[in-house]
Design an enzyme around this catalytic site. Structure first.
Site, PDB file in Angstrom:
ATOM      1  N   ASN A 109       1.497  -1.224   0.144  1.00  0.00           N
ATOM      2  CA  ASN A 109       0.207  -0.021  -0.125  1.00  0.00           C
ATOM      3  C   ASN A 109       0.279   0.780  -0.294  1.00  0.00           C
ATOM      4  O   ASN A 109       0.450   1.905  -0.365  1.00  0.00           O
ATOM      5  CB  ASN A 109      -1.238   0.083   1.471  1.00  0.00           C
ATOM      6  CG  ASN A 109      -0.336   0.451   2.634  1.00  0.00           C
ATOM      7  OD1 ASN A 109       0.739  -0.551   2.963  1.00  0.00           O
ATOM      8  ND2 ASN A 109      -0.913   0.262   3.207  1.00  0.00           N
ATOM      9  N   TRP A 146      11.380   3.292   6.212  1.00  0.00           N
ATOM     10  CA  TRP A 146      11.175   3.352   6.994  1.00  0.00           C
ATOM     11  C   TRP A 146      11.836   2.676   7.430  1.00  0.00           C
ATOM     12  O   TRP A 146      12.240   2.556   8.545  1.00  0.00           O
ATOM     13  CB  TRP A 146      10.472   3.490   7.736  1.00  0.00           C
ATOM     14  CG  TRP A 146       9.504   4.435   7.334  1.00  0.00           C
ATOM     15  CD1 TRP A 146       9.702   5.970   6.838  1.00  0.00           C
ATOM     16  CD2 TRP A 146       8.331   4.949   7.063  1.00  0.00           C
ATOM     17  NE1 TRP A 146       8.669   7.128   7.201  1.00  0.00           N
ATOM     18  CE2 TRP A 146       7.385   5.914   7.258  1.00  0.00           C
ATOM     19  CE3 TRP A 146       6.830   3.537   7.506  1.00  0.00           C
ATOM     20  CZ2 TRP A 146       6.042   6.756   6.711  1.00  0.00           C
ATOM     21  CZ3 TRP A 146       5.604   4.303   7.505  1.00  0.00           C
ATOM     22  CH2 TRP A 146       4.992   5.681   7.051  1.00  0.00           C
ATOM     23  N   GLY A 160       2.368  -5.348   7.604  1.00  0.00           N
ATOM     24  CA  GLY A 160       1.375  -6.121   7.028  1.00  0.00           C
ATOM     25  C   GLY A 160       0.197  -6.459   7.292  1.00  0.00           C
ATOM     26  O   GLY A 160       0.035  -6.199   8.455  1.00  0.00           O
ATOM     27  N   GLU A 208       4.291  -4.354  12.512  1.00  0.00           N
ATOM     28  CA  GLU A 208       3.016  -2.890  12.356  1.00  0.00           C
ATOM     29  C   GLU A 208       2.269  -3.731  11.677  1.00  0.00           C
ATOM     30  O   GLU A 208       1.946  -4.205  10.316  1.00  0.00           O
ATOM     31  CB  GLU A 208       4.552  -1.539  11.871  1.00  0.00           C
ATOM     32  CG  GLU A 208       3.078  -0.276  11.377  1.00  0.00           C
ATOM     33  CD  GLU A 208       3.108   0.356  10.193  1.00  0.00           C
ATOM     34  OE1 GLU A 208       3.032   1.687  10.183  1.00  0.00           O
ATOM     35  OE2 GLU A 208       4.952  -0.005  10.077  1.00  0.00           O
ATOM     36  N   LEU A 209       1.364  -3.428  12.017  1.00  0.00           N
ATOM     37  CA  LEU A 209      -0.347  -4.347  11.457  1.00  0.00           C
ATOM     38  C   LEU A 209      -1.115  -3.758  11.206  1.00  0.00           C
ATOM     39  O   LEU A 209      -1.690  -2.415  12.090  1.00  0.00           O
ATOM     40  CB  LEU A 209      -0.784  -5.943  12.484  1.00  0.00           C
ATOM     41  CG  LEU A 209       0.560  -6.338  13.062  1.00  0.00           C
ATOM     42  CD1 LEU A 209       0.104  -7.128  13.795  1.00  0.00           C
ATOM     43  CD2 LEU A 209       1.375  -6.727  12.315  1.00  0.00           C
ATOM     44  N   GLN A 216      -6.303   1.767   1.924  1.00  0.00           N
ATOM     45  CA  GLN A 216      -5.430   0.959   2.683  1.00  0.00           C
ATOM     46  C   GLN A 216      -4.401   1.426   3.599  1.00  0.00           C
ATOM     47  O   GLN A 216      -3.022   1.640   3.108  1.00  0.00           O
ATOM     48  CB  GLN A 216      -5.376   0.746   1.360  1.00  0.00           C
ATOM     49  CG  GLN A 216      -6.640   0.605   0.820  1.00  0.00           C
ATOM     50  CD  GLN A 216      -7.275  -1.127   0.892  1.00  0.00           C
ATOM     51  OE1 GLN A 216      -5.597  -1.752   1.604  1.00  0.00           O
ATOM     52  NE2 GLN A 216      -8.247  -1.404   0.654  1.00  0.00           N
ATOM     53  N   CYS A 247      -2.754   1.071   8.161  1.00  0.00           N
ATOM     54  CA  CYS A 247      -3.155   0.863   8.879  1.00  0.00           C
ATOM     55  C   CYS A 247      -3.467   1.485   9.866  1.00  0.00           C
ATOM     56  O   CYS A 247      -4.120   1.205  11.153  1.00  0.00           O
ATOM     57  CB  CYS A 247      -1.448   0.023   9.640  1.00  0.00           C
ATOM     58  SG  CYS A 247      -0.337   0.722   9.635  1.00  0.00           S
TER      59      CYS A 247
END
Length: 258
Positions: free
Chosen positions: A114, A122, A189, A211-212, A243, A245
């Site tokens: 995304n 990052w 993801g 990181e979800l 899209q 998180c």
């Protein structure tokens, strides 16, 4: 798509490069990070268009991602030159404590589809800044911007094996996460895949950063400026087609203004 054997080859190369790369000075690492930022800057219009075409996001959002990516590499180039790697502290009881920061080792970096380039920056920039060697697996759905990033990194002439790109599916990713020579995993993801990543990393006690997905809340209180609130709500929910998180898709409104 990369095979399991390709993953093994990339990890082997990263492992061989680690000893010398982790001992380079912060000034040298900063030079490489700035070279990568320069490379992104030089073709940022082309990269924005490529991200837009491969990913489907609006061009202006792809341009924002590019600016963020460039800034990220420059940020860590600056940070590591101001961040002490060694410190000695004298305590009142006569005890001295010495702290030395070292690279954690070979790191596996896995990014989603995304936010091409920016999510990669990052992860890649701080890993290089810390002296780690990298095996990087971006989303196989949006590989084109990351291939160009790899060319830029190659043009910066990083020592061989420090940065390794793998374009693979879930099989390659699982092998990468499980591999005994990988010391750290950073994954961005979905929550379900994040659970799988943590499970696969657990037997060898790998350091893992996830990181979800999530449902972040926006609170609208009774005294809010409603025009301002509506603008922020729409942006928070629908930026990047929703899209992301951090999408603020839970809306909690005071009943007086609901």
């Amino acid at each position: 798509l990369a095979s399991v054997q390709d993953v093994d080859q990339a990890i082997l190369a990263a492992g061989q490069a680690l000893a010398s790369w982790s001992k380079t000075s912060v000034e040298i690492r900063a030079q490489y990070l700035n070279k990568i930022a320069d490379g992104l800057e030089a073709i940022k219009a082309d990269l924005s268009l490529l991200s837009h075409r491969n990913n489907g996001k609006p061009l202006y959002e792809a341009e924002i991602d590019l600016e963020d990516s460039i800034a990220c590499f420059r940020y860590y180039a600056d940070l590591i030159q101001r961040y002490p790697l060694h410190s000695l502290q004298q305590h009142d009881n006569g005890i001295q404590t010495y702290l030395e920061k070292r690279a954690v080792g070979v790191v596996a970096l896995i990014t989603p589809w995304n936010f091409p380039l920016v999510t990669s920056a990052w992860k890649i920039a701080p890993a290089l800044a810390a002296g780690c060697s990298i095996v990087f697996k971006p989303s196989e759905v949006v590989p084109l911007p990351e291939l160009e990033l790899a060319k830029i990194i190659d043009a910066a002439q990083l020592p061989a094996g420090v940065f390794n790109l793998i374009l693979g599916d879930a099989t390659a990713a699982q092998h990468l996460v499980q591999h005994p020579q990988v010391q750290k995993v950073s994954f961005t993801g979905s929550t379900q895949v994040g659970i799988n990543v943590m499970q696969n990393a657990a037997p060898s006690m790998k350091r893992t950063t996830l990181e979800l997905g999530g449902k972040s809340p926006i609170l609208v209180l009774a005294d809010a400026n409603l025009d301002d609130a509506v603008e922020k709500i729409i942006s928070g929910v629908f930026y990047n087609a929703g899209q992301m998180c951090s999408a603020t898709t839970r809306l909690l409104v005071d009943e007086q203004i609901a």
